[in-house]
Design a protein around this motif. Sequence first.
Motif, PDB file in Angstrom:
ATOM      1  N   PRO A  17      30.881  24.624 -24.339  1.00  0.00           N
ATOM      2  CA  PRO A  17      31.544  23.325 -24.183  1.00  0.00           C
ATOM      3  C   PRO A  17      31.616  22.475 -25.456  1.00  0.00           C
ATOM      4  O   PRO A  17      32.138  21.368 -25.398  1.00  0.00           O
ATOM      5  CB  PRO A  17      30.653  22.640 -23.147  1.00  0.00           C
ATOM      6  N   LEU A  18      31.112  22.982 -26.589  1.00  0.00           N
ATOM      7  CA  LEU A  18      31.271  22.203 -27.822  1.00  0.00           C
ATOM      8  C   LEU A  18      32.752  22.059 -28.161  1.00  0.00           C
ATOM      9  O   LEU A  18      33.217  20.991 -28.574  1.00  0.00           O
ATOM     10  CB  LEU A  18      30.559  22.892 -28.986  1.00  0.00           C
ATOM     11  N   SER A  19      33.490  23.140 -28.011  1.00  0.00           N
ATOM     12  CA  SER A  19      34.914  23.160 -28.338  1.00  0.00           C
ATOM     13  C   SER A  19      35.731  22.775 -27.113  1.00  0.00           C
ATOM     14  O   SER A  19      35.511  23.289 -26.017  1.00  0.00           O
ATOM     15  CB  SER A  19      35.302  24.569 -28.801  1.00  0.00           C
ATOM     16  N   THR A  20      36.683  21.851 -27.314  1.00  0.00           N
ATOM     17  CA  THR A  20      37.553  21.389 -26.236  1.00  0.00           C
ATOM     18  C   THR A  20      39.005  21.496 -26.703  1.00  0.00           C
ATOM     19  O   THR A  20      39.264  21.664 -27.898  1.00  0.00           O
ATOM     20  CB  THR A  20      37.241  19.936 -25.858  1.00  0.00           C
ATOM     21  N   PRO A  21      39.987  21.386 -25.805  1.00  0.00           N
ATOM     22  CA  PRO A  21      41.385  21.503 -26.226  1.00  0.00           C
ATOM     23  C   PRO A  21      41.797  20.511 -27.311  1.00  0.00           C
ATOM     24  O   PRO A  21      42.600  20.843 -28.192  1.00  0.00           O
ATOM     25  CB  PRO A  21      42.162  21.263 -24.927  1.00  0.00           C
ATOM     26  N   THR A  22      41.258  19.292 -27.256  1.00  0.00           N
ATOM     27  CA  THR A  22      41.634  18.296 -28.260  1.00  0.00           C
ATOM     28  C   THR A  22      40.721  18.313 -29.488  1.00  0.00           C
ATOM     29  O   THR A  22      41.084  17.794 -30.532  1.00  0.00           O
ATOM     30  CB  THR A  22      41.610  16.878 -27.649  1.00  0.00           C
ATOM     31  N   LYS A  23      39.545  18.927 -29.347  1.00  0.00           N
ATOM     32  CA  LYS A  23      38.636  19.046 -30.487  1.00  0.00           C
ATOM     33  C   LYS A  23      38.034  20.451 -30.489  1.00  0.00           C
ATOM     34  O   LYS A  23      36.870  20.655 -30.145  1.00  0.00           O
ATOM     35  CB  LYS A  23      37.535  17.989 -30.439  1.00  0.00           C
ATOM     36  N   ILE A 352      34.736  31.419 -18.209  1.00  0.00           N
ATOM     37  CA  ILE A 352      34.168  30.185 -17.649  1.00  0.00           C
ATOM     38  C   ILE A 352      35.120  29.020 -17.882  1.00  0.00           C
ATOM     39  O   ILE A 352      35.293  28.155 -17.010  1.00  0.00           O
ATOM     40  CB  ILE A 352      32.790  29.889 -18.293  1.00  0.00           C
ATOM     41  N   VAL A 353      35.755  28.991 -19.043  1.00  0.00           N
ATOM     42  CA  VAL A 353      36.698  27.914 -19.359  1.00  0.00           C
ATOM     43  C   VAL A 353      37.849  27.903 -18.363  1.00  0.00           C
ATOM     44  O   VAL A 353      38.295  26.838 -17.914  1.00  0.00           O
ATOM     45  CB  VAL A 353      37.220  28.055 -20.805  1.00  0.00           C
ATOM     46  N   ILE A 354      38.342  29.084 -18.002  1.00  0.00           N
ATOM     47  CA  ILE A 354      39.425  29.174 -17.009  1.00  0.00           C
ATOM     48  C   ILE A 354      38.979  28.569 -15.685  1.00  0.00           C
ATOM     49  O   ILE A 354      39.699  27.756 -15.075  1.00  0.00           O
ATOM     50  CB  ILE A 354      39.852  30.643 -16.824  1.00  0.00           C
ATOM     51  N   LYS A 355      37.785  28.925 -15.231  1.00  0.00           N
ATOM     52  CA  LYS A 355      37.264  28.387 -13.967  1.00  0.00           C
ATOM     53  C   LYS A 355      37.021  26.881 -14.064  1.00  0.00           C
ATOM     54  O   LYS A 355      37.274  26.134 -13.120  1.00  0.00           O
ATOM     55  CB  LYS A 355      35.966  29.106 -13.600  1.00  0.00           C
ATOM     56  N   TYR A 356      36.539  26.454 -15.226  1.00  0.00           N
ATOM     57  CA  TYR A 356      36.292  25.018 -15.447  1.00  0.00           C
ATOM     58  C   TYR A 356      37.596  24.224 -15.360  1.00  0.00           C
ATOM     59  O   TYR A 356      37.653  23.168 -14.726  1.00  0.00           O
ATOM     60  CB  TYR A 356      35.626  24.829 -16.811  1.00  0.00           C
ATOM     61  N   ASN A 357      38.647  24.737 -15.982  1.00  0.00           N
ATOM     62  CA  ASN A 357      39.940  24.049 -15.939  1.00  0.00           C
ATOM     63  C   ASN A 357      40.514  24.026 -14.529  1.00  0.00           C
ATOM     64  O   ASN A 357      41.126  23.035 -14.111  1.00  0.00           O
ATOM     65  CB  ASN A 357      40.919  24.724 -16.905  1.00  0.00           C
ATOM     66  N   GLU A 358      40.320  25.124 -13.784  1.00  0.00           N
ATOM     67  CA  GLU A 358      40.760  25.136 -12.394  1.00  0.00           C
ATOM     68  C   GLU A 358      40.036  24.085 -11.575  1.00  0.00           C
ATOM     69  O   GLU A 358      40.634  23.407 -10.732  1.00  0.00           O
ATOM     70  CB  GLU A 358      40.526  26.531 -11.779  1.00  0.00           C
ATOM     71  N   LEU A 359      38.730  23.935 -11.828  1.00  0.00           N
ATOM     72  CA  LEU A 359      37.943  22.935 -11.108  1.00  0.00           C
ATOM     73  C   LEU A 359      38.404  21.526 -11.453  1.00  0.00           C
ATOM     74  O   LEU A 359      38.530  20.661 -10.552  1.00  0.00           O
ATOM     75  CB  LEU A 359      36.465  23.113 -11.473  1.00  0.00           C
TER      76      LEU A 359
END
Length: 363
Positions: A17-23, A352-359
């Motif tokens: 989770p350090l890396s995000t779409p905007t950062k 995990i990122v895919i599941k996180y975005n779905e949530l």
Amino acid sequence: MLTALIMAGGSGERFWPLSTPTKPKQLLSLFSNKSMIRETVDRILPIIPAEKIFIATNILQVEEIKNELPDISVENIIIEPSFKDTAAAIGYTCLIIEEKFKSFKEKIEVVVLASDHLIKNDENFRQIILKGAKEVRENSTIVTLGIKPDKPETGYGYIEVNNSELLSLNEIYKVKRFREKPNKETAEQYIASGKYLWNSGMFIFTTDTIFKNFEVLMPEHMEVFNDIKKEIIKKKIGLELSCSVKKFFDKFEKISIDFGIMEYSKNIKVIPVSIGWNDIGSFVALTEIFNSDDAGNIIKDTESIIYNANNNIVICKGCVVSLLGVKDLIIVKNGDNILISHKENAQDIKKIVIKYNELKNKN
């Protein structure tokens, strides 16, 4: 005329989770007080001035990049209308570079760099870039930097060199072929042969040469570039240009420059290098960068209590982490998001990122 194109459109999902779409990863300060993209720009500034450095990114990251790189002109920050992989992104930006410097009436060399690689030997790196630029200018070749491997790595693609002798660092060789990421047994054979290098993804070419390769090997891309060029000559920049070319961009097949050109071009050369390079592909790569404690744990930006715990990576700024009887874990906290993963699964964090975005979308 030497220019640079820094590819900065990636999402860095393996660093969530350090890396995000905007950062994403390239905007994080992982190894110093500078972001990785700032380090990339500073690394080449001694040989390429800021007005000749271009950043290819996307609309989600453009504002953060502007803030991070105030010395780079906004007209040099190129917004890709949609993600169509590196063949489209590189060709699109080369069109813009050609248009900007067409009045100079000289060959334009372009150095393509990633925004999120670690390179420790900066001066050696710069000397190699200058050597490669001279080669492409004089011989109309494409030059790539091949990393001299020190282990049978299965996470990188390889470059086979067309040479029967032992490869010498910083010399120029003809590329025989590019190889996909191998299994461990094949990687061991590559290392034993002495004829293989890691594919760094760094390239040097003139704009003339790359477009001649597009014409022969990717004619459908070249047709779209010709349509896009009609918009570029109207002197639009930034978001206005991005919006005006989107209808053309959507026609691109999604394909990398490696698959589209590098694997088939007949005029590619490679320079074997040892420059302290690491592509920092996942959290596990941090074990090659940071010192660990006596039990092999890497603890960054975190207070910790450790008992009978080995070979873990912990990045949890602003909290105390207690490790008891665990090993080979990745534990990362950013805001309200916490990741706990086994090191063996580091390459799968994007799942995990895919599941996180779905949530998030569901809520």
